[in-house]
Design an enzyme around this catalytic site. Structure first.
Site, PDB file in Angstrom:
ATOM      1  N   ASP A 204       0.810  -1.049   0.042  1.00 47.91           N
ATOM      2  CA  ASP A 204       0.059  -0.036   0.028  1.00 47.91           C
ATOM      3  C   ASP A 204       0.931   1.136  -0.023  1.00 47.91           C
ATOM      4  O   ASP A 204       2.220   1.025  -0.102  1.00 47.91           O
ATOM      5  CB  ASP A 204      -0.987   0.193   1.168  1.00 47.91           C
ATOM      6  CG  ASP A 204      -0.168   0.193   2.398  1.00 47.91           C
ATOM      7  OD1 ASP A 204       1.021   0.155   2.662  1.00 47.91           O
ATOM      8  OD2 ASP A 204      -0.903   0.379   3.700  1.00 47.91           O
ATOM      9  N   ASP A 206       1.487   4.985   2.176  1.00 52.17           N
ATOM     10  CA  ASP A 206       0.969   5.450   3.524  1.00 52.17           C
ATOM     11  C   ASP A 206       1.301   6.956   3.599  1.00 52.17           C
ATOM     12  O   ASP A 206       2.539   7.091   3.290  1.00 52.17           O
ATOM     13  CB  ASP A 206       1.568   4.610   4.641  1.00 52.17           C
ATOM     14  CG  ASP A 206       1.254   3.185   4.615  1.00 52.17           C
ATOM     15  OD1 ASP A 206       0.423   2.698   4.943  1.00 52.17           O
ATOM     16  OD2 ASP A 206       2.346   2.458   4.366  1.00 52.17           O
ATOM     17  N   ASP A 320      -3.218   4.402   2.744  1.00 49.81           N
ATOM     18  CA  ASP A 320      -3.518   4.675   4.175  1.00 49.81           C
ATOM     19  C   ASP A 320      -3.172   6.267   4.495  1.00 49.81           C
ATOM     20  O   ASP A 320      -2.162   6.538   4.084  1.00 49.81           O
ATOM     21  CB  ASP A 320      -2.928   3.887   5.063  1.00 49.81           C
ATOM     22  CG  ASP A 320      -3.640   2.671   5.250  1.00 49.81           C
ATOM     23  OD1 ASP A 320      -4.726   2.408   4.763  1.00 49.81           O
ATOM     24  OD2 ASP A 320      -3.220   1.979   6.244  1.00 49.81           O
TER      25      ASP A 320
HETATM   26  N1  DCP Z   1       1.585   0.729  11.672  1.00 49.62           N
HETATM   27  C1  DCP Z   1       1.269   1.071  12.959  1.00 49.62           C
HETATM   28  N2  DCP Z   1       0.089   0.805  13.589  1.00 49.62           N
HETATM   29  C2  DCP Z   1      -0.836   0.256  12.579  1.00 49.62           C
HETATM   30  C3  DCP Z   1      -0.445   0.016  11.234  1.00 49.62           C
HETATM   31  C4  DCP Z   1       0.691   0.348  10.848  1.00 49.62           C
HETATM   32  O1  DCP Z   1       2.052   1.429  13.634  1.00 49.62           O
HETATM   33  N3  DCP Z   1      -2.397   0.125  12.913  1.00 49.62           N
HETATM   34  C5  DCP Z   1       2.769   1.240  11.222  1.00 49.62           C
HETATM   35  C6  DCP Z   1       4.015  -0.123  11.198  1.00 49.62           C
HETATM   36  C7  DCP Z   1       4.240  -0.082   9.733  1.00 49.62           C
HETATM   37  C8  DCP Z   1       3.764   1.156   9.036  1.00 49.62           C
HETATM   38  O2  DCP Z   1       2.951   1.599   9.959  1.00 49.62           O
HETATM   39  O3  DCP Z   1       5.674  -0.352   9.443  1.00 49.62           O
HETATM   40  C9  DCP Z   1       3.119   0.923   7.613  1.00 49.62           C
HETATM   41  O4  DCP Z   1       2.078  -0.020   7.812  1.00 49.62           O
HETATM   42  P1  DCP Z   1       2.296  -1.172   6.379  1.00 49.62           P
HETATM   43  O5  DCP Z   1       1.216  -2.080   6.999  1.00 49.62           O
HETATM   44  O6  DCP Z   1       1.667  -0.379   5.300  1.00 49.62           O
HETATM   45  O7  DCP Z   1       3.730  -1.628   6.643  1.00 49.62           O
HETATM   46  P2  DCP Z   1       4.825  -1.324   5.443  1.00 49.62           P
HETATM   47  O8  DCP Z   1       4.517  -0.160   4.898  1.00 49.62           O
HETATM   48  O9  DCP Z   1       6.036  -1.142   6.281  1.00 49.62           O
HETATM   49  O10 DCP Z   1       4.926  -2.553   4.474  1.00 49.62           O
HETATM   50  P3  DCP Z   1       4.378  -2.189   2.978  1.00 49.62           P
HETATM   51  O11 DCP Z   1       5.516  -2.156   1.957  1.00 49.62           O
HETATM   52  O12 DCP Z   1       3.776  -3.777   2.790  1.00 49.62           O
HETATM   53  O13 DCP Z   1       3.196  -1.490   2.812  1.00 49.62           O
HETATM   54 MG    MG Z   2       2.800   0.358   3.516  1.00 49.24          MG
END
Ligand code: DCP
Ligand code: MG
Length: 396
Positions: A204, A206, A320
């Site tokens: 995704d 963010d 997000d």
């Molecule tokens: N996060 C958080 N609380 C949440 C959801 C996420 O603290 N309820 C944080 C940890 C993650 C970051 O936000 O590292 C972004 O979430 P993602 O699931 O999008 O994870 P990534 O961006 O690291 O991975 P991807 O590349 O698969 O999107």
């Molecule tokens: Mg992400």
């Protein structure tokens, strides 16, 4: 016959937030195997085992070289008997029987497919599997009631399974920026999550949104969402309200890792022209927005297919959005940059080693009985007694 002295022995601190973990992983075969077992544990409601495998994988990600013999791992933290068995299997036999068995198992495959639907968690997938549903087709035939998120997830399943590229993330960044400054001039957006850590793809995109004047960000999300909706950029969105209240006497329990920011889970409709625009940056942004807006998004409408009027000129992307007041911005930035394990380890370090509670909103010092303020990530690391680790080295 290997000379022991020639076998490189590694040394790694046990907390991931004490290590620098770049994307340059020298042990992808081992870390993929352990990550798969972690995922299987997490999908099976065995979070403890999941974390153990994640920690083991993260230690291997931090090594400067490829591991060729288990003897090199002597003295390394976080490698329990189970993880070591998997590693030995791969080093000695080329594969781990447990990993191969898990990969092939009907249960794991079904859990992957079903939780791959946006809006479907492990519990729901588990229930469906008990009802004999193992595939998308079976789900569609089953007559199960799906909520709005799950219907959108199913409708855009193939698109959302495709990794998001950095070019797509940048294109969406331009759209979000335009939305944000249109409804609140001076507001700022920051790319967070995996892309901020330098990843080239993600599941995704963010973004963190704030305004330099405290309080101006209140009520911002609904306005941003309305703007995006009016321009036809949203296929789905669900906004949750900010529910964070700082208690005068500090967090009663260690700060929960579920944060309470105003947040929007969305599915963007990204036009092909947008993507190209981000790669070439020839068209002025106004042009690109006009191009993308030509067809209005609908919540439930059928996707145009080749059969129904030519090739599709857009794709669905998970986005997000998070809004933070400027006073919490540094904590939100740190908490949302990840990786998930790095975040977990920061909180564990804070709690166990420093008697502090860290969340994406604040840092509370239990001994002093007060919140510690910070306006940058560097300050938070200093409060925690940690050397600063930049985002590109938080890929634990
Ligand atoms: N996060 C958080 N609380 C949440 C959801 C996420 O603290 N309820 C944080 C940890 C993650 C970051 O936000 O590292 C972004 O979430 P993602 O699931 O999008 O994870 P990534 O961006 O690291 O991975 P991807 O590349 O698969 O999107
Ligand atoms: Mg992400």
């Amino acid at each position: 016959q290997i000379d022991e002295a020639e076998v490189m022995a590694f040394s790694v601190p046990s907390y991931a937030c004490l290590r620098r973990t770049t994307l340059d992983n020298h042990n992808p075969i081992l870390t993929d195997a352990l990550s798969l077992l972690a995922e299987n544990a997490e999908l099976s409601d065995e979070d403890g085992r999941g974390v153990a495998f994640r920690r083991a994988a993260a230690v291997l990600k931090a090594l400067p070289e490829t591991v060729t013999a288990v003897t090199q791992l002597r003295g390394l933290p976080c490698l329990g008997g189970h993880s070591l068995r998997v590693i030995r299997d791969i080093l000695e036999n080329g594969a781990s029987s447990e990993v191969e068995f898990t990969k092939q198992s009907e249960r794991f495959k079904a859990l992957k497919v079903l939780t791959g639907i946006f809006g479907v968690g492990a519990k729901t997938a588990e229930r469906w599997i008990r009802d004999g549903i193992h595939s998308l087709h079976q789900l569609q035939e089953s007559g199960q009631t799906l909520n709005r998120a799950q219907r959108a997830g199913l409708e855009h399943y193939d698109d959302l399974k495709q990794p998001v590229t950095k070019a797509e993330a940048d294109a969406i960044g331009e759209i979000v920026e335009k939305a944000v400054v249109s409804v609140l001039p001076g507001a700022q957006i920051t790319l967070i999550g995996g892309f901020r850590r330098g990843k080239l793809t993600g599941h995704d995109v963010d973004f963190l949104i704030t305004h330099p004047e405290e309080g101006r960000e209140v009520g911002l999300m609904p306005k941003v969402v309305s703007w995006l909706e009016s321009q036809g950029f949203l296929l789905y969105q669900k906004t949750t309200r900010n529910s964070y209240l700082e208690a005068k006497d500090g967090p009663a329990r260690p700060a929960s890792n579920i944060d309470r920011f105003e947040r929007c889970f969305s599915i963007f409709k990204l036009a092909d022209e947008e993507k190209r625009g981000a790669e070439e940056t020839e068209n002025p942004p106004e042009d690109r927005c006009r191009l993308a807006a030509h067809s209005q998004a609908t919540d439930e409408g059928p996707q145009p297919t080749e059969a129904a009027g030519g090739p599709r000129r857009w794709r669905a992307v998970r986005v997000d959005l998070v809004v933070s007041p400027i006073s919490q911005f540094a904590f939100a930035l740190l908490g949302w940059t990840g990786s998930k394990l790095f975040e977990r380890e920061l909180r564990r370090w804070a709690g166990h080693e420093k008697a502090m509670s860290l969340s994406s909103h604040a840092l509370y010092d239990n001994k002093q009985g007060r919140y510690l303020r910070a306006t940058s990530e560097e300050e938070i690391f200093t409060h925690l007694g940690l050397e600063y680790i930049p985002p590109s080295e938080r890929n634990a």
